[in-house]
Design a protein around this motif. Structure first.
Motif, PDB file in Angstrom:
ATOM      1  N   TYR A   1      48.525  12.966   3.545  1.00 53.31           N
ATOM      2  CA  TYR A   1      49.480  12.707   2.468  1.00 53.31           C
ATOM      3  C   TYR A   1      49.144  11.431   1.695  1.00 53.31           C
ATOM      4  N   TYR A   2      47.856  11.059   1.667  1.00 55.15           N
ATOM      5  CA  TYR A   2      47.454   9.937   0.827  1.00 55.15           C
ATOM      6  C   TYR A   2      47.748  10.173  -0.662  1.00 55.15           C
ATOM      7  N   PRO A   3      47.538  11.381  -1.197  1.00 52.59           N
ATOM      8  CA  PRO A   3      47.893  11.595  -2.615  1.00 52.59           C
ATOM      9  C   PRO A   3      49.366  11.331  -2.915  1.00 52.59           C
ATOM     10  N   LEU A   4      50.267  11.780  -2.039  1.00 54.40           N
ATOM     11  CA  LEU A   4      51.689  11.522  -2.243  1.00 54.40           C
ATOM     12  C   LEU A   4      51.982  10.023  -2.181  1.00 54.40           C
ATOM     13  N   ARG A   5      51.304   9.334  -1.289  1.00 49.96           N
ATOM     14  CA  ARG A   5      51.481   7.881  -1.199  1.00 49.96           C
ATOM     15  C   ARG A   5      51.072   7.210  -2.510  1.00 49.96           C
ATOM     16  N   PHE A   6      49.958   7.668  -3.083  1.00 46.85           N
ATOM     17  CA  PHE A   6      49.506   7.084  -4.344  1.00 46.85           C
ATOM     18  C   PHE A   6      50.512   7.319  -5.473  1.00 46.85           C
ATOM     19  N   HIS A   7      51.125   8.498  -5.506  1.00 47.65           N
ATOM     20  CA  HIS A   7      52.135   8.779  -6.530  1.00 47.65           C
ATOM     21  C   HIS A   7      53.349   7.856  -6.369  1.00 47.65           C
ATOM     22  N   CYS A   8      53.796   7.675  -5.149  1.00 48.27           N
ATOM     23  CA  CYS A   8      54.944   6.788  -4.912  1.00 48.27           C
ATOM     24  C   CYS A   8      54.602   5.337  -5.238  1.00 48.27           C
ATOM     25  N   VAL A   9      53.383   4.916  -4.927  1.00 47.75           N
ATOM     26  CA  VAL A   9      52.971   3.549  -5.236  1.00 47.75           C
ATOM     27  C   VAL A   9      52.937   3.330  -6.749  1.00 47.75           C
ATOM     28  N   GLU A  10      52.478   4.326  -7.499  1.00 41.94           N
ATOM     29  CA  GLU A  10      52.469   4.210  -8.962  1.00 41.94           C
ATOM     30  C   GLU A  10      53.885   4.054  -9.512  1.00 41.94           C
ATOM     31  N   ILE A  11      54.853   4.776  -8.928  1.00 40.84           N
ATOM     32  CA  ILE A  11      56.253   4.633  -9.356  1.00 40.84           C
ATOM     33  C   ILE A  11      56.745   3.211  -9.114  1.00 40.84           C
ATOM     34  N   LEU A  12      56.458   2.669  -7.928  1.00 40.39           N
ATOM     35  CA  LEU A  12      56.910   1.313  -7.595  1.00 40.39           C
ATOM     36  C   LEU A  12      56.210   0.255  -8.450  1.00 40.39           C
ATOM     37  N   MET A  13      54.932   0.461  -8.724  1.00 36.99           N
ATOM     38  CA  MET A  13      54.204  -0.508  -9.539  1.00 36.99           C
ATOM     39  C   MET A  13      54.736  -0.547 -10.970  1.00 36.99           C
ATOM     40  N   ASN A  14      54.997   0.612 -11.538  1.00 35.27           N
ATOM     41  CA  ASN A  14      55.545   0.649 -12.901  1.00 35.27           C
ATOM     42  C   ASN A  14      56.932   0.013 -12.962  1.00 35.27           C
ATOM     43  N   LEU A  15      57.749   0.300 -11.934  1.00 34.06           N
ATOM     44  CA  LEU A  15      59.087  -0.283 -11.890  1.00 34.06           C
ATOM     45  C   LEU A  15      59.030  -1.802 -11.724  1.00 34.06           C
TER      46      LEU A  15
ATOM     47  N   LEU B   1      42.158   3.648  -4.488  1.00 32.46           N
ATOM     48  CA  LEU B   1      42.628   2.433  -3.821  1.00 32.46           C
ATOM     49  C   LEU B   1      42.179   1.189  -4.591  1.00 32.46           C
ATOM     50  N   TYR B   2      40.949   1.184  -5.042  1.00 28.93           N
ATOM     51  CA  TYR B   2      40.446   0.046  -5.813  1.00 28.93           C
ATOM     52  C   TYR B   2      41.219  -0.109  -7.125  1.00 28.93           C
ATOM     53  N   ALA B   3      41.473   1.007  -7.825  1.00 33.83           N
ATOM     54  CA  ALA B   3      42.176   0.941  -9.108  1.00 33.83           C
ATOM     55  C   ALA B   3      43.611   0.444  -8.938  1.00 33.83           C
ATOM     56  N   LEU B   4      44.325   0.933  -7.918  1.00 32.86           N
ATOM     57  CA  LEU B   4      45.717   0.532  -7.730  1.00 32.86           C
ATOM     58  C   LEU B   4      45.830  -0.926  -7.294  1.00 32.86           C
ATOM     59  N   MET B   5      44.954  -1.354  -6.386  1.00 36.41           N
ATOM     60  CA  MET B   5      45.010  -2.747  -5.936  1.00 36.41           C
ATOM     61  C   MET B   5      44.666  -3.705  -7.074  1.00 36.41           C
ATOM     62  N   LEU B   6      43.689  -3.345  -7.885  1.00 34.51           N
ATOM     63  CA  LEU B   6      43.325  -4.194  -9.010  1.00 34.51           C
ATOM     64  C   LEU B   6      44.464  -4.269 -10.030  1.00 34.51           C
ATOM     65  N   GLU B   7      45.093  -3.149 -10.317  1.00 31.14           N
ATOM     66  CA  GLU B   7      46.186  -3.143 -11.294  1.00 31.14           C
ATOM     67  C   GLU B   7      47.389  -3.940 -10.792  1.00 31.14           C
ATOM     68  N   TYR B   8      47.758  -3.765  -9.529  1.00 34.14           N
ATOM     69  CA  TYR B   8      48.934  -4.472  -9.008  1.00 34.14           C
ATOM     70  C   TYR B   8      48.698  -5.978  -8.966  1.00 34.14           C
ATOM     71  N   THR B   9      47.538  -6.391  -8.459  1.00 34.08           N
ATOM     72  CA  THR B   9      47.261  -7.831  -8.391  1.00 34.08           C
ATOM     73  C   THR B   9      47.135  -8.442  -9.791  1.00 34.08           C
ATOM     74  N   ALA B  10      46.642  -7.666 -10.768  1.00 36.50           N
ATOM     75  CA  ALA B  10      46.564  -8.177 -12.137  1.00 36.50           C
ATOM     76  C   ALA B  10      47.954  -8.349 -12.734  1.00 36.50           C
ATOM     77  N   ASN B  11      48.868  -7.424 -12.416  1.00 35.78           N
ATOM     78  CA  ASN B  11      50.245  -7.558 -12.919  1.00 35.78           C
ATOM     79  C   ASN B  11      50.971  -8.743 -12.303  1.00 35.78           C
ATOM     80  N   GLU B  12      50.608  -9.111 -11.075  1.00 38.16           N
ATOM     81  CA  GLU B  12      51.241 -10.230 -10.396  1.00 38.16           C
ATOM     82  C   GLU B  12      50.448 -11.524 -10.502  1.00 38.16           C
ATOM     83  N   SER B  13      49.363 -11.509 -11.262  1.00 37.49           N
ATOM     84  CA  SER B  13      48.448 -12.662 -11.263  1.00 37.49           C
ATOM     85  C   SER B  13      49.040 -13.895 -11.939  1.00 37.49           C
ATOM     86  N   HIS B  14      50.068 -13.764 -12.752  1.00 36.11           N
ATOM     87  CA  HIS B  14      50.654 -14.913 -13.457  1.00 36.11           C
ATOM     88  C   HIS B  14      51.845 -15.508 -12.722  1.00 36.11           C
ATOM     89  N   THR B  15      52.241 -14.928 -11.578  1.00 33.34           N
ATOM     90  CA  THR B  15      53.441 -15.394 -10.879  1.00 33.34           C
ATOM     91  C   THR B  15      53.170 -16.696 -10.141  1.00 33.34           C
TER      92      THR B  15
END
Length: 686
Positions: free
Chosen positions: A404-418, A478-492
């Motif tokens: 269920y890694y694909p489902l995990r990725f979908h849920c992570v995308e929802i949380l990242m956008n939120l 995994l690389y794309a999601l981790m890079l996007e999330y850390t980039a969104n939080e990089s200014h905190t």
């Protein structure tokens, strides 16, 4: 007054009884009693005048009673008599009375052109013209609905040209003419509040009902697009009639969810306009029906259905944004239902309970509410962020296996956008770094040339887990999601602290993994994260912000976001290249480039090479300017042409063809030999 009324009523009853008896009634006494009734009880007299004209026109009716008696006594004899005012026994009475006469006028193209000129005139629009045009449209609809193809109304529409002309007249000119007649644009009022709306209310209702019938009977996408554009212009009038509005919304919601792209967009615009005109009455039921339709149509996700589901989700977000108070009741109710399904799956460990959560309808519902709360991060809906995040996180934890890694990725995308849109910290990195514990060193048992795409997958099959494409797809995602999330939080302000555990797990993965392609990418990601952490630490040292001052910390983060961070700049460059690669993959440019037309040249034999006539040098590529430097492709007269290599003797051809080739000049010889052959390409090749 009541006694007089009773007395007159009894007299009228006596008159009616006397008409049934054999004695002939006295017309003069009856006339006097009616005049007296008119003075004493005018309301009752008006009632008789509207409903029983035979009783008032006693002289005309008395002559017919004798003929009725004769027809009753002699049933076999056919008697022709003069019909009365409203004699139901006569077939021709309806045509003799002017009030109930059916014209049955045949509509012609000339009449349609005259109506069009009147509707397009700059002067005042006549009510009679509007009513006539609406009657013609009704006659056209009767022609379609009737079995024999003829209209039975006050007008008759015959022929396809007249039918199309009437429909085009109404679609193009009627909305503007009705608005001009009511003065909607000048006064700025709603149609039902205009002065002349009561006069056109009935014909307008009849026209809208016919328009709904036409919309229900059309299946062509092009015609539906034209009718929906016309319906969008009539939405202000549809909102004046709640019954017609509900009928229209049912059809429009069906088109919004099942038709092609253009029809979907037009149907949604009509839904939005009708609902906004009667928002207090229609918004709540429309939102309920649209959400249930969305859930029904997102049960199966594929590359072909994914664009339609995305459009329905975005349009639903627009509808819920009309009134956040109404939206709060709906969102609270549906998130609660999702939480109940999740609780049952956690408590009762059964397959059916787990399948009630791990399906596309559940995930698409989470994505819908995540998008809605991300857009409307305001007080009415802001408290619902926490329950939605908890439902999404526990959905990931329900079955944390690699299938269920694909489902995990979908849920992570929802949380990242939120988290990005609401500027709320949500711990997403632990659910991504947990995947790094998977053994990427073990060899795959199957080789697949086609890479896996997780966008339309929730669960992987066992055969897919054995392929080499599974590990490649997991690493890429995994690389794309981790890079996007850390980039969104990089200014905190707390970035170096929030990524500490992720950095430790990345270093452990680099030590344990022996696949060079995987370690190379994550080593680069680790370097960029550490570089950004050092940058934030240096900026924190320079600033004098107190840790307990929330407003100053937010101001500092805003300035850092505007200034830009190293990790954010790296992500923007990577994302730009990644989007170009995705577009290239979708359009298949590489495949198209490999199928370009190829020119095949036939070999020229020695016999086919002939010297041209000596008329000066032959220039194959003439130029506009003599000074242009071009290669010298001139044939010298004294110089013999080069001989072609010897080839095997070919079969003898026809004598006439050989003579034509030898005697023809070089310019015409190419057309005869057909030396250049372009390979044909079909549409399927492209």
């Amino acid at each position: 007054m009541k006694k007089a009324t009773v007395q007159i009523k009894s007299q009228s009853m006596q008159v009616q009884d006397s008409s049934d008896s054999d004695e002939e009634p006295n017309p003069e006494s009856h006339k006097k009693s009616l005049e007296k009734l008119k003075k004493t009880d005018p309301d009752f007299y008006n009632f008789l005048e509207e409903n029983d004209e035979n009783l008032l026109n006693f002289e005309a009716a008395s002559d017919d009673q004798e003929s009725d008696r004769q027809s009753d006594s002699n049933e076999d004899d056919e008697k022709i008599h003069t019909p009365g005012a409203l004699q139901a026994d006569s077939d021709d009475s309806d045509f003799e009375n002017d009030n109930y006469k059916l014209d049955n006028t045949k509509v012609t193209l000339k009449m349609v052109s005259e109506w069009q000129a009147e509707l397009q005139s700059e002067g005042k629009i006549k009510l009679s013209t509007l009513i006539t045009v609406i009657k013609a449209f009704n006659a056209a609809m009767l022609r379609v609905s009737s079995d024999d193809g003829t209209s039975q109304g006050e007008m008759k529409v015959e022929g396809s040209s007249v039918f199309n002309a009437v429909i085009q007249l109404c679609v193009v000119n009627l909305p503007g003419a009705v608005k001009k007649y009511l003065g909607v644009e000048q006064s700025g009022k709603e149609p039902q509040k205009c002065k002349h709306f009561s006069k056109i209310r009935g014909p307008l209702m009849s026209y809208l009902v016919d328009l709904m019938k036409l919309l229900l009977s059309i299946s062509s996408e092009n015609i539906l697009g034209v009718l929906l554009k016309h319906l969008h212009q009539m939405c202000t009038f549809i909102a004046c009639f709640p019954r017609i509005a509900k009928m229209a919304l049912r059809k429009l919601i069906l088109l919004w969810s099942t038709s092609e792209e253009t029809v979907r967009v037009l149907a949604f615009l009509c839904i939005l306009r009708i609902t906004r005109n009667q928002q207090a009455l229609l918004l709540d039921p429309v939102l309920k029906v649209m959400y249930m339709t969305y859930v029904k149509n997102c049960k199966f996700v594929s590359p072909s259905t994914w664009p339609g589901i995305n459009f329905m989700r975005r349009s639903l977000v627009e509808m819920y944004s009309l009134d956040l108070d109404v939206a709060y009741r709906h969102v609270f109710l549906y998130i609660r239902q999702l939480a109940i399904h999740l609780r049952n799956a956690i408590v009762v460990q059964k397959i059916e309970n787990r399948q009630a959560v791990y399906n596309w309808q559940f995930v698409n519902s989470l994505r819908l509410w995540g998008d809605l709360l991300a857009v409307n991060n305001r007080p009415p809906l802001h408290p619902l962020i926490y329950p939605l995040v908890m439902v999404t996180i526990n959905t990931i934890k329900l079955v944390p296996t690699h299938q269920y890694y694909p489902l995990r990725f979908h849920c992570v995308e929802i949380l990242m956008n939120l988290s990005k849109e609401t500027e709320t910290f949500i711990p997403v990195l632990p659910f991504l770094t947990e995947i790094l514990a998977y053994d990427f060193n073990k060899k795959h048992k199957k080789v697949s040339m086609k890479p896996l795409d997780f966008s339309c997958i929730l669960r992987l099959a066992k055969s897919q887990l054995m392929e080499n494409g599974f590990k490649d797809a997991v690493i890429d995602k995994l690389y794309a999601l981790m890079l996007e999330y850390t980039a969104n939080e990089s200014h905190t302000f707390a970035f170096p602290d929030t990524i500490l555990l992720a950095v430790i797990q990345l270093k452990q993965f680099l030590k344990s993994c022996s696949v060079a392609n995987y370690t190379k990418r994550f080593r680069q990601l680790l370097e960029k994260i550490e570089e950004n952490a050092r940058f934030i630490e240096q900026e924190r040292i320079k600033s004098t912000v107190a840790l307990d001052d929330e407003s100053s910390i937010m101001a500092w983060e805003t300035s850092m976001k505007a200034k830009g961070t190293p990790l954010k700049l790296f992500f923007e460059n990577w994302n730009r290249i990644n989007q170009l690669q995705k577009r290239k993959k979708v359009t298949n440019n590489d495949e198209i480039a490999g199928q370009m037309p190829v020119i095949k040249r036939r070999k020229i034999t020695e016999q086919q090479v002939q010297r041209p006539e000596s008329k000066g040098p032959l220039v194959l590529f003439p130029s506009d300017s003599e000074d242009d430097e071009r290669p010298n492709f001139e044939a010298d007269e004294d110089e013999e042409p080069p001989r072609a290599p010897k080839v095997k003797k070919q079969k003898k051809k026809k004598t006439q063809r050989k003579i034509a080739k030898r005697n023809s000049p070089p310019e015409e010889r190419d057309t005869i030999d057909k030396g250049d052959i372009v390979q044909d390409l079909s549409v399927g090749d492209w």
